[in-house]
Design a protein around this motif. Structure first.
Motif, PDB file in Angstrom:
ATOM      1  N   PRO A 101      96.943-154.108 157.431  1.00 40.20           N
ATOM      2  CA  PRO A 101      95.975-154.599 156.437  1.00 40.20           C
ATOM      3  C   PRO A 101      96.042-153.765 155.166  1.00 40.20           C
ATOM      4  N   VAL A 102      95.859-154.423 154.015  1.00 38.45           N
ATOM      5  CA  VAL A 102      95.873-153.709 152.739  1.00 38.45           C
ATOM      6  C   VAL A 102      94.507-153.731 152.066  1.00 38.45           C
ATOM      7  N   ALA A 103      93.613-154.603 152.571  1.00 36.76           N
ATOM      8  CA  ALA A 103      92.280-154.708 151.998  1.00 36.76           C
ATOM      9  C   ALA A 103      91.391-155.396 153.030  1.00 36.76           C
ATOM     10  N   ALA A 104      90.114-155.520 152.680  1.00 36.75           N
ATOM     11  CA  ALA A 104      89.162-156.232 153.536  1.00 36.75           C
ATOM     12  C   ALA A 104      88.416-157.232 152.670  1.00 36.75           C
ATOM     13  N   VAL A 105      88.436-158.494 153.069  1.00 35.79           N
ATOM     14  CA  VAL A 105      87.776-159.534 152.290  1.00 35.79           C
ATOM     15  C   VAL A 105      86.411-159.852 152.900  1.00 35.79           C
ATOM     16  N   SER A 106      85.500-160.310 152.053  1.00 35.27           N
ATOM     17  CA  SER A 106      84.176-160.685 152.547  1.00 35.27           C
ATOM     18  C   SER A 106      83.431-161.455 151.481  1.00 35.27           C
ATOM     19  N   ARG A 107      82.459-162.213 151.933  1.00 35.91           N
ATOM     20  CA  ARG A 107      81.478-162.791 151.031  1.00 35.91           C
ATOM     21  C   ARG A 107      80.290-161.838 150.986  1.00 35.91           C
ATOM     22  N   GLY A 158      98.425-153.885 148.229  1.00 33.04           N
ATOM     23  CA  GLY A 158      99.489-153.483 149.141  1.00 33.04           C
ATOM     24  C   GLY A 158     100.501-152.544 148.535  1.00 33.04           C
ATOM     25  N   ALA A 159     100.611-152.530 147.209  1.00 28.06           N
ATOM     26  CA  ALA A 159     101.589-151.673 146.530  1.00 28.06           C
ATOM     27  C   ALA A 159     101.029-150.307 146.166  1.00 28.06           C
ATOM     28  N   ALA A 160      99.747-150.076 146.420  1.00 25.59           N
ATOM     29  CA  ALA A 160      99.117-148.814 146.010  1.00 25.59           C
ATOM     30  C   ALA A 160      99.745-147.616 146.715  1.00 25.59           C
ATOM     31  N   PRO A 161     100.089-146.554 145.980  1.00 30.10           N
ATOM     32  CA  PRO A 161     100.586-145.330 146.622  1.00 30.10           C
ATOM     33  C   PRO A 161      99.451-144.642 147.373  1.00 30.10           C
ATOM     34  N   ASP A 162      99.794-143.883 148.389  1.00 29.67           N
ATOM     35  CA  ASP A 162      98.775-143.274 149.254  1.00 29.67           C
ATOM     36  C   ASP A 162      97.693-142.502 148.504  1.00 29.67           C
ATOM     37  N   PRO A 163      98.036-141.637 147.541  1.00 30.64           N
ATOM     38  CA  PRO A 163      96.974-140.864 146.878  1.00 30.64           C
ATOM     39  C   PRO A 163      95.938-141.745 146.175  1.00 30.64           C
ATOM     40  N   LEU A 164      96.380-142.865 145.595  1.00 34.94           N
ATOM     41  CA  LEU A 164      95.451-143.739 144.877  1.00 34.94           C
ATOM     42  C   LEU A 164      94.842-144.797 145.792  1.00 34.94           C
ATOM     43  N   ARG A 165      95.529-145.129 146.878  1.00 31.73           N
ATOM     44  CA  ARG A 165      94.962-146.094 147.834  1.00 31.73           C
ATOM     45  C   ARG A 165      93.647-145.559 148.397  1.00 31.73           C
ATOM     46  N   GLY A 166      93.617-144.269 148.683  1.00 35.60           N
ATOM     47  CA  GLY A 166      92.414-143.668 149.231  1.00 35.60           C
ATOM     48  C   GLY A 166      91.266-143.613 148.243  1.00 35.60           C
ATOM     49  N   ARG A 167      91.547-143.774 146.959  1.00 36.07           N
ATOM     50  CA  ARG A 167      90.500-143.731 145.932  1.00 36.07           C
ATOM     51  C   ARG A 167      90.087-145.128 145.465  1.00 36.07           C
ATOM     52  N   THR A 168      90.717-146.159 146.021  1.00 38.40           N
ATOM     53  CA  THR A 168      90.441-147.524 145.575  1.00 38.40           C
ATOM     54  C   THR A 168      89.232-148.089 146.306  1.00 38.40           C
ATOM     55  N   ASP A 169      88.180-148.404 145.565  1.00 39.84           N
ATOM     56  CA  ASP A 169      86.964-148.976 146.149  1.00 39.84           C
ATOM     57  C   ASP A 169      87.045-150.495 146.257  1.00 39.84           C
ATOM     58  N   GLU A 170      87.450-151.131 145.174  1.00 35.04           N
ATOM     59  CA  GLU A 170      87.436-152.592 145.140  1.00 35.04           C
ATOM     60  C   GLU A 170      88.591-153.106 144.292  1.00 35.04           C
ATOM     61  N   VAL A 171      89.153-154.220 144.721  1.00 35.94           N
ATOM     62  CA  VAL A 171      90.158-154.938 143.933  1.00 35.94           C
ATOM     63  C   VAL A 171      89.554-156.307 143.631  1.00 35.94           C
ATOM     64  N   LYS A 172      89.443-156.633 142.354  1.00 36.91           N
ATOM     65  CA  LYS A 172      88.776-157.877 141.970  1.00 36.91           C
ATOM     66  C   LYS A 172      89.622-158.632 140.952  1.00 36.91           C
ATOM     67  N   VAL A 173      89.180-159.847 140.661  1.00 35.18           N
ATOM     68  CA  VAL A 173      89.903-160.694 139.719  1.00 35.18           C
ATOM     69  C   VAL A 173      88.916-161.232 138.687  1.00 35.18           C
ATOM     70  N   ASP A 174      89.250-161.093 137.393  1.00 35.71           N
ATOM     71  CA  ASP A 174      88.459-161.717 136.344  1.00 35.71           C
ATOM     72  C   ASP A 174      89.414-162.304 135.311  1.00 35.71           C
ATOM     73  N   LYS A 175      88.927-162.606 134.121  1.00 37.52           N
ATOM     74  CA  LYS A 175      89.766-163.262 133.111  1.00 37.52           C
ATOM     75  C   LYS A 175      90.947-162.399 132.677  1.00 37.52           C
ATOM     76  N   ARG A 176      90.862-161.089 132.927  1.00 40.16           N
ATOM     77  CA  ARG A 176      91.974-160.198 132.581  1.00 40.16           C
ATOM     78  C   ARG A 176      93.026-160.129 133.685  1.00 40.16           C
ATOM     79  N   GLY A 177      92.739-160.725 134.827  1.00 44.49           N
ATOM     80  CA  GLY A 177      93.655-160.676 135.962  1.00 44.49           C
ATOM     81  C   GLY A 177      93.114-159.767 137.052  1.00 44.49           C
TER      82      GLY A 177
END
Length: 255
Positions: A101-107, A158-177
């Motif tokens: 798994p690379v992330a967790a999805v939810s409503r 899924g492409a995040a390197p380990d040091p930054l993967r551990g600091r990633t809280d949320e991945v989202k999508v808006d008009k900027r991508g």
């Protein structure tokens, strides 16, 4: 001559006689008694082990049916494949290849579900706390996510390197991508999911620069020319009540 050697000698005689091998391959003399399973880490691991052991012990080391083992584990979403090696006369080694798994999805307000970079939902598996969240507006239909925008977000995660993967809280999508929210760090603007590894590498290099400290966002849409915005001034002078507000700093950093 030891009992083991006598047994092996008997087996050899049986095999060398006509039709003996066909009898032997289904005989209790080579029944699987010891099942060694590796590679299981997901929360449904106990169920996966039990399912594999149950069918494995109905086999012999001379008649291993890999397709049956795959069918036994197919209902567990954490399992991608199994590799099997028999060790005559009674041991069967099974290596479980898990989906990552690379992330967790939810409503909003609902349980998080782990998901792979290609959108496969790992239903029935507990999402680890360190997996970044991807919020959905509606439940996906079926076993996979098909929304192209969410798939771009999963590619980035899924492409995040380990040091930054551990600091990633949320991945989202808006008009900027695709946008990545970092713990104690700037917002990372990826745009599309293309060249995600290069964009992460550029982010890591820029974040290591003293000149990027205080940035509120990094625009990584062109990985060779990263724009840093919202940089705080090095020194804060006494405010001039008559001064006109200045435009936001948006220097371009070449990683």
């Amino acid at each position: 001559m030891t009992r083991l050697k006598v047994g092996l000698a008997v087996v050899a005689v049986i095999v060398l006689t006509g039709g003996g091998f066909l009898w032997l391959r289904g005989s209790s003399l080579v029944a699987v008694q010891d099942v060694q399973i590796t590679g299981v880490t997901a929360s449904d691991g106990d169920k996966v082990r039990a399912a594999l052991e149950s069918v494995a012990k109905d086999m012999t080391t001379l008649n291993v049916r890999e397709e049956v083992l795959r069918e036994a584990s197919a209902s567990y979403t954490s399992v991608d494949d199994v590799k099997v090696q028999s060790d005559f006369p009674h041991t069967l080694r099974i290596q479980v290849i898990e989906r990552r798994p690379v992330a967790a999805v939810s409503r909003p307000g609902e349980r998080r579900v782990p998901v792979t970079s290609n959108g496969t939902l790992l239903r029935g598996v507990t999402a680890e706390r360190d997996l970044p969240s991807v919020k959905l507006k509606r439940d996906p239909a079926g076993a996979r996510i098909t929304d192209r925008r969410i798939l771009n977000a999963l590619t980035v995660a899924g492409a995040a390197p380990d040091p930054l993967r551990g600091r990633t809280d949320e991945v989202k999508v808006d008009k900027r991508g695709v946008i990545v929210d970092l713990q104690e760090g700037p917002e990372l603007i990826f745009g599309g999911g293309d060249e995600a590894d290069k964009k992460w590498a550029a982010a890591a290099r820029v974040l290591a620069e003293i000149s990027a400290q205080g940035a509120t966002y990094l625009d990584l849409r062109i990985p060779g020319r990263v724009a840093a915005g919202g940089l705080a001034p090095i020194a804060t002078p006494t405010p001039d009540p008559n001064a006109q507000p200045e435009a936001e700093n948006s220097p371009t950093l070449n990683p």
